[in-house]
Write a protein that holds these residues in place. Structure first.
Motif, short mmCIF file in Angstrom:
data_model
loop_
_atom_site.label_atom_id
_atom_site.label_comp_id
_atom_site.label_asym_id
_atom_site.label_seq_id
_atom_site.Cartn_x
_atom_site.Cartn_y
_atom_site.Cartn_z
N SER A 104 47.27 -36.77 -12.48
CA SER A 104 45.90 -36.29 -12.69
C SER A 104 45.48 -36.45 -14.16
CB SER A 104 45.80 -34.82 -12.27
OG SER A 104 46.73 -34.03 -13.00
N GLN A 105 46.43 -36.73 -15.03
CA GLN A 105 46.12 -36.86 -16.45
C GLN A 105 45.37 -38.16 -16.74
OE1 GLN A 105 49.09 -36.36 -15.07
NE2 GLN A 105 50.17 -34.68 -16.05
N THR A 106 44.70 -38.17 -17.89
CA THR A 106 43.99 -39.36 -18.35
C THR A 106 44.29 -39.57 -19.84
OG1 THR A 106 42.02 -38.08 -18.88
CG2 THR A 106 42.09 -39.09 -16.69
N GLY A 107 43.93 -40.74 -20.35
CA GLY A 107 44.02 -41.03 -21.78
C GLY A 107 45.40 -40.81 -22.35
N GLU A 108 45.45 -40.16 -23.51
CA GLU A 108 46.72 -39.91 -24.21
C GLU A 108 47.68 -39.06 -23.38
OE1 GLU A 108 47.88 -41.11 -27.21
OE2 GLU A 108 46.09 -42.38 -27.17
N ASP A 109 47.14 -38.10 -22.62
CA ASP A 109 48.00 -37.26 -21.77
C ASP A 109 48.69 -38.10 -20.70
OD1 ASP A 109 47.32 -34.97 -23.18
OD2 ASP A 109 45.68 -34.45 -21.82
N LEU A 110 47.98 -39.07 -20.12
CA LEU A 110 48.56 -39.95 -19.12
C LEU A 110 49.64 -40.83 -19.74
CD1 LEU A 110 48.67 -41.07 -16.24
CD2 LEU A 110 46.80 -42.63 -16.87
N LEU A 111 49.40 -41.35 -20.94
CA LEU A 111 50.41 -42.16 -21.63
C LEU A 111 51.69 -41.37 -21.87
CD1 LEU A 111 48.23 -44.13 -24.20
CD2 LEU A 111 49.22 -44.98 -22.06
N LYS A 112 51.55 -40.10 -22.26
CA LYS A 112 52.72 -39.25 -22.49
C LYS A 112 53.50 -39.04 -21.19
CE LYS A 112 54.18 -34.77 -24.37
NZ LYS A 112 55.43 -34.88 -23.68
N VAL A 113 52.80 -38.78 -20.09
CA VAL A 113 53.45 -38.58 -18.80
C VAL A 113 54.17 -39.85 -18.35
CG1 VAL A 113 53.03 -38.16 -16.34
CG2 VAL A 113 51.94 -36.73 -18.04
N ILE A 114 53.54 -40.99 -18.52
CA ILE A 114 54.16 -42.27 -18.16
C ILE A 114 55.45 -42.46 -18.97
CG2 ILE A 114 53.91 -44.78 -18.34
CD1 ILE A 114 50.91 -44.33 -17.66
N ASN A 115 55.38 -42.22 -20.26
CA ASN A 115 56.55 -42.34 -21.13
C ASN A 115 57.66 -41.37 -20.70
OD1 ASN A 115 57.86 -43.43 -23.56
ND2 ASN A 115 57.61 -41.34 -24.33
N ASP A 116 57.31 -40.11 -20.48
CA ASP A 116 58.30 -39.11 -20.08
C ASP A 116 58.94 -39.45 -18.74
OD1 ASP A 116 57.69 -37.72 -22.40
OD2 ASP A 116 56.57 -36.12 -21.39
N ASN A 117 58.13 -39.88 -17.78
CA ASN A 117 58.65 -40.24 -16.45
C ASN A 117 59.56 -41.45 -16.52
OD1 ASN A 117 57.24 -39.05 -13.64
ND2 ASN A 117 56.25 -38.45 -15.54
N THR A 118 59.14 -42.47 -17.25
CA THR A 118 59.95 -43.69 -17.37
C THR A 118 61.31 -43.37 -17.99
OG1 THR A 118 57.95 -45.02 -17.61
CG2 THR A 118 60.02 -46.05 -18.28
N GLY A 119 61.29 -42.68 -19.11
CA GLY A 119 62.55 -42.33 -19.78
C GLY A 119 63.39 -41.37 -18.96
N GLY A 120 62.74 -40.38 -18.37
CA GLY A 120 63.46 -39.37 -17.60
C GLY A 120 64.15 -39.94 -16.38
N PHE A 121 63.42 -40.72 -15.60
CA PHE A 121 64.02 -41.27 -14.38
C PHE A 121 65.05 -42.35 -14.68
CE2 PHE A 121 60.10 -39.53 -12.22
CZ PHE A 121 60.78 -38.48 -11.63
N THR A 122 64.88 -43.08 -15.77
CA THR A 122 65.91 -44.04 -16.18
C THR A 122 67.19 -43.30 -16.55
OG1 THR A 122 64.26 -45.62 -16.95
CG2 THR A 122 66.48 -45.85 -17.86
#
Length: 148
Positions: A104-122
């Motif tokens: 549901s996030q947009t902009g900078e908040d969405l970028l942070k979530v994408i980064n956290d998810n990518t790193g976390g699930f890896t």
């Protein structure tokens, strides 16, 4: 409104599809490479609570669908997003693909979530591989954000 953005992490784990699938369903196994506590096994239609005691964090995980040895579909997080775990039998083991979407996030908040998810699930997949293939708990989740 959720975006069309999704995060995907994958890893080949050199174990049978049954063993790898069980590792994500059964907290007796999962606690060796991901969360520290769970209120139960993942079952379709059930909601469980995962806990990371070292961080004082917990999350309600709703299980939407399970196809034995193929798919675990969940929704969890704050704000919540869909997380699917796909399992594919390969010649040398099992390919696990984790997809996270419905943000549901947009902009900078969405970028942070994408980064956290990518790193976390890896990190989760790396820990699962080490545990299932070599019996080693690398303590990756615990050491990702160590206390001072």
């Amino acid at each position: 409104m959720s975006s069309n953005v999704y995060v995907e992490a994958q890893m080949l784990i050199r174990k049978s599809i049954e063993d790898v699938f069980k590792a994500f369903i059964d907290p007796e196994v999962t606690t060796n490479f991901w969360f520290t506590k769970s209120t139960g096994k993942l079952e379709e239609g059930k909601t469980v609570t995962w806990e990371w005691e070292m961080y004082g964090a917990k999350s309600e995980v709703k299980v939407l669908k399970i196809i034995e040895n193929e798919l675990i579909s969940t929704i969890w997080g704050e704000p919540s997003a869909n997380v699917d775990y796909e399992f594919k039998e390969m010649e040398k083991g099992t390919l696990v693909i984790i997809k996270s979407y419905g943000f549901s996030q947009t902009g900078e908040d969405l970028l942070k979530v994408i980064n956290d998810n990518t790193g976390g699930f890896t990190t989760v997949l790396d820990g699962c591989k080490a545990y299932l293939e070599h019996g080693i708990n690398l303590r990756l989740i615990e050491d990702k954000f160590p206390a001072k």
